[in-house]
Design a protein around this motif. Sequence first.
Motif, PDB file in Angstrom:
ATOM      1  N   GLY A  42       9.337  62.517 -12.769  1.00 56.11           N
ATOM      2  CA  GLY A  42      10.409  62.572 -11.409  1.00 56.11           C
ATOM      3  C   GLY A  42      10.785  63.921 -11.272  1.00 56.11           C
ATOM      4  O   GLY A  42      10.433  64.984 -11.444  1.00 56.11           O
ATOM      5  N   LEU A  43      11.959  63.894 -10.590  1.00 54.59           N
ATOM      6  CA  LEU A  43      13.026  65.338  -9.587  1.00 54.59           C
ATOM      7  C   LEU A  43      13.572  65.765 -10.868  1.00 54.59           C
ATOM      8  O   LEU A  43      14.560  66.701 -10.828  1.00 54.59           O
ATOM      9  N   GLY A  44      13.737  65.384 -11.989  1.00 56.02           N
ATOM     10  CA  GLY A  44      14.910  65.074 -13.236  1.00 56.02           C
ATOM     11  C   GLY A  44      16.633  65.241 -12.732  1.00 56.02           C
ATOM     12  O   GLY A  44      17.196  66.308 -13.553  1.00 56.02           O
ATOM     13  N   ALA A  45      16.963  64.553 -11.381  1.00 55.53           N
ATOM     14  CA  ALA A  45      18.128  64.958 -11.266  1.00 55.53           C
ATOM     15  C   ALA A  45      19.236  63.938 -11.950  1.00 55.53           C
ATOM     16  O   ALA A  45      18.714  63.054 -12.710  1.00 55.53           O
ATOM     17  N   ASN A  46      20.499  64.029 -12.173  1.00 59.52           N
ATOM     18  CA  ASN A  46      20.744  63.645 -13.294  1.00 59.52           C
ATOM     19  C   ASN A  46      22.009  62.919 -12.193  1.00 59.52           C
ATOM     20  O   ASN A  46      21.895  62.909 -10.823  1.00 59.52           O
ATOM     21  N   TRP A  47      22.967  62.409 -12.741  1.00 61.51           N
ATOM     22  CA  TRP A  47      23.805  61.218 -12.036  1.00 61.51           C
ATOM     23  C   TRP A  47      24.767  61.669 -11.187  1.00 61.51           C
ATOM     24  O   TRP A  47      24.956  61.105  -9.914  1.00 61.51           O
ATOM     25  N   HIS A  48      25.438  63.221 -11.047  1.00 59.16           N
ATOM     26  CA  HIS A  48      26.014  63.755 -10.154  1.00 59.16           C
ATOM     27  C   HIS A  48      25.466  63.972  -8.977  1.00 59.16           C
ATOM     28  O   HIS A  48      25.472  63.723  -8.300  1.00 59.16           O
ATOM     29  N   ASP A  49      24.275  64.783  -8.891  1.00 59.96           N
ATOM     30  CA  ASP A  49      23.519  65.127  -7.877  1.00 59.96           C
ATOM     31  C   ASP A  49      23.181  64.482  -7.344  1.00 59.96           C
ATOM     32  O   ASP A  49      22.755  63.959  -6.038  1.00 59.96           O
ATOM     33  N   THR A  50      22.425  62.792  -8.196  1.00 55.91           N
ATOM     34  CA  THR A  50      21.626  62.127  -7.257  1.00 55.91           C
ATOM     35  C   THR A  50      22.604  61.179  -5.952  1.00 55.91           C
ATOM     36  O   THR A  50      22.277  61.473  -5.576  1.00 55.91           O
ATOM     37  N   LEU A  51      24.089  60.837  -7.410  1.00 53.00           N
ATOM     38  CA  LEU A  51      24.640  60.488  -6.672  1.00 53.00           C
ATOM     39  C   LEU A  51      25.384  61.248  -4.777  1.00 53.00           C
ATOM     40  O   LEU A  51      26.380  60.074  -4.038  1.00 53.00           O
ATOM     41  N   ILE A  52      25.521  62.158  -4.845  1.00 54.16           N
ATOM     42  CA  ILE A  52      25.844  63.476  -4.211  1.00 54.16           C
ATOM     43  C   ILE A  52      25.118  63.392  -2.877  1.00 54.16           C
ATOM     44  O   ILE A  52      25.103  62.608  -1.865  1.00 54.16           O
ATOM     45  N   VAL A  53      23.498  62.802  -3.143  1.00 57.77           N
ATOM     46  CA  VAL A  53      22.467  62.731  -2.663  1.00 57.77           C
ATOM     47  C   VAL A  53      22.962  61.325  -1.763  1.00 57.77           C
ATOM     48  O   VAL A  53      22.734  60.641  -0.015  1.00 57.77           O
ATOM     49  N   VAL A  54      23.280  60.431  -2.358  1.00 57.73           N
ATOM     50  CA  VAL A  54      23.495  59.151  -2.161  1.00 57.73           C
ATOM     51  C   VAL A  54      24.818  58.934  -1.187  1.00 57.73           C
ATOM     52  O   VAL A  54      24.449  58.593   0.026  1.00 57.73           O
ATOM     53  N   ARG A  55      25.689  59.981  -0.978  1.00 58.54           N
ATOM     54  CA  ARG A  55      26.835  59.781  -0.351  1.00 58.54           C
ATOM     55  C   ARG A  55      26.269  60.557   1.044  1.00 58.54           C
ATOM     56  O   ARG A  55      27.135  60.423   1.808  1.00 58.54           O
ATOM     57  N   GLU A  56      24.949  61.421   0.676  1.00 61.52           N
ATOM     58  CA  GLU A  56      25.243  62.356   1.966  1.00 61.52           C
ATOM     59  C   GLU A  56      24.163  61.065   2.451  1.00 61.52           C
ATOM     60  O   GLU A  56      24.382  61.336   4.035  1.00 61.52           O
ATOM     61  N   LEU A  57      23.049  60.435   2.533  1.00 63.36           N
ATOM     62  CA  LEU A  57      22.942  59.274   3.492  1.00 63.36           C
ATOM     63  C   LEU A  57      24.037  58.275   3.433  1.00 63.36           C
ATOM     64  O   LEU A  57      23.541  57.799   5.500  1.00 63.36           O
ATOM     65  N   ALA A  58      24.607  58.153   3.053  1.00 66.19           N
ATOM     66  CA  ALA A  58      25.770  57.376   3.145  1.00 66.19           C
ATOM     67  C   ALA A  58      26.518  57.575   4.729  1.00 66.19           C
ATOM     68  O   ALA A  58      26.870  56.351   5.599  1.00 66.19           O
ATOM     69  N   ARG A  59      26.900  58.918   4.906  1.00 65.81           N
ATOM     70  CA  ARG A  59      27.964  59.123   6.263  1.00 65.81           C
ATOM     71  C   ARG A  59      27.477  59.000   7.343  1.00 65.81           C
ATOM     72  O   ARG A  59      28.286  58.908   8.242  1.00 65.81           O
ATOM     73  N   VAL A  60      26.086  58.680   7.242  1.00 66.67           N
ATOM     74  CA  VAL A  60      25.405  58.525   9.205  1.00 66.67           C
ATOM     75  C   VAL A  60      24.956  57.326   8.232  1.00 66.67           C
ATOM     76  O   VAL A  60      24.507  56.446   9.993  1.00 66.67           O
ATOM     77  N   ASP A  61      24.277  56.330   7.756  1.00 67.17           N
ATOM     78  CA  ASP A  61      23.887  55.309   7.388  1.00 67.17           C
ATOM     79  C   ASP A  61      24.207  54.894   6.276  1.00 67.17           C
ATOM     80  O   ASP A  61      23.391  55.019   5.088  1.00 67.17           O
ATOM     81  N   SER A  62      25.112  53.665   6.042  1.00 65.20           N
ATOM     82  CA  SER A  62      25.684  53.288   4.672  1.00 65.20           C
ATOM     83  C   SER A  62      24.597  52.483   4.539  1.00 65.20           C
ATOM     84  O   SER A  62      24.246  52.080   2.724  1.00 65.20           O
TER      85      SER A  62
END
Length: 395
Positions: A61-81
């Motif tokens: 994997g890429l080894g991201a923690n939950w904070h960074d993973t959730l920032i990516v979730v937020r980025e995608l949800a901005r345009v398409d939740s």
Amino acid sequence: MAYWTAEDTTDSPLQIARSLAEAFARTAVERDNQGGTPKAERDAIRHSGLLRLSIPRQYGGLGANWHDTLIVVRELARVDSSIGHVFAFHHLMLASIRLFAQPEQWQPWYEHTARHQWFWGNAMNPLDTRTLCREFSGWYELSGKKSFCSGALDSEMLLVSAIGESNQKFITAAVPTARSGIAIIQDWDNIGQRQTDSGSVNFERVRIEHKEILGDPGPLSTPFSCLRSLLAQLILTNIYIGIAEGAFAEAKYYTLHEARPWFLSGLSQIQDDPYILNHYGEFWMGLETVRTLANRAAEQLDAAYQQGERLSEAERGQVAVAVSVAKVAATRVGLDLTSRMFDVAGARATHAGLRLDRYWRNLRTHTLHDPIDYKIRELGTWALMERYPTPTFYS
């Protein structure tokens, strides 16, 4: 349409997410109208490598923690939740097998997911008890139906819950979506989150092997395994924030480019209207507040997750309070902003073709996942008597 992929890129996960989000935004309105499965978009996420985001590096994997993973979730949800939702639930399923199972179970699943770009779907609805599990000598059999199975369609693996037929015990299992006896029903047609495929799944005498049962330590059995509920709640929180941020960006565009000052204001530019500025000031304060609360809760969750089985009930309880505060705030701020955005965007923003109401529809649909009244009651119990929320699948 063909989407950009990032198989050979050196971009960061957040940069990859932003590139995907930019492409997804071009079809978001049309796809909201159509509903159904965003197959091309899900494949683009597969090829981007982001399905490996939360998987530790030693398992591919890429080894991201939950904070960074959730920032990516937020980025995608901005345009398409909807896409943000199924992407986030994929990582929730990965966390679930880590928290509920033994290393000899979850490690191979992590490796296969990273290597083969598996998408995980959800068929673990604890409140829907229609699926029963019958135990045989060395194997099990599932029969019944599950509702609200987000991301089940077009997935490679499912996390499933059932009730033991003989002992009424809650059972979870990880099974291939294509296994004989599993039928995904495309019956999701709600006002919001229209491309999450959160419909039903039928199980007809589905064979489950003993190694596929997540029974040690199992769900809600230790403070560490109980982090699953808090991650789920924080995922919802970040989806809500993403929706609110997307609505804010759309409102800002229409205020500056389409809206006109009210004739009684005596102003030539709407951006000079003190009432409009007051709305934006409140929007910004709300967004800054929930972003701060969500980021703080994610940092606490990461610290707790790193504790593993050493995590205490009190430490888990502290994370639960932080997550609940963030979720309640994100719900209130998001619903307010997605409704009041039309007060600042102007009458032209209500054109049906723009479907700007999708922000409110998506958030209203999602925030009914579990009532915030009960979150507030739990916070009241903590504030008055300093008793942490009792771990459940929703708290």
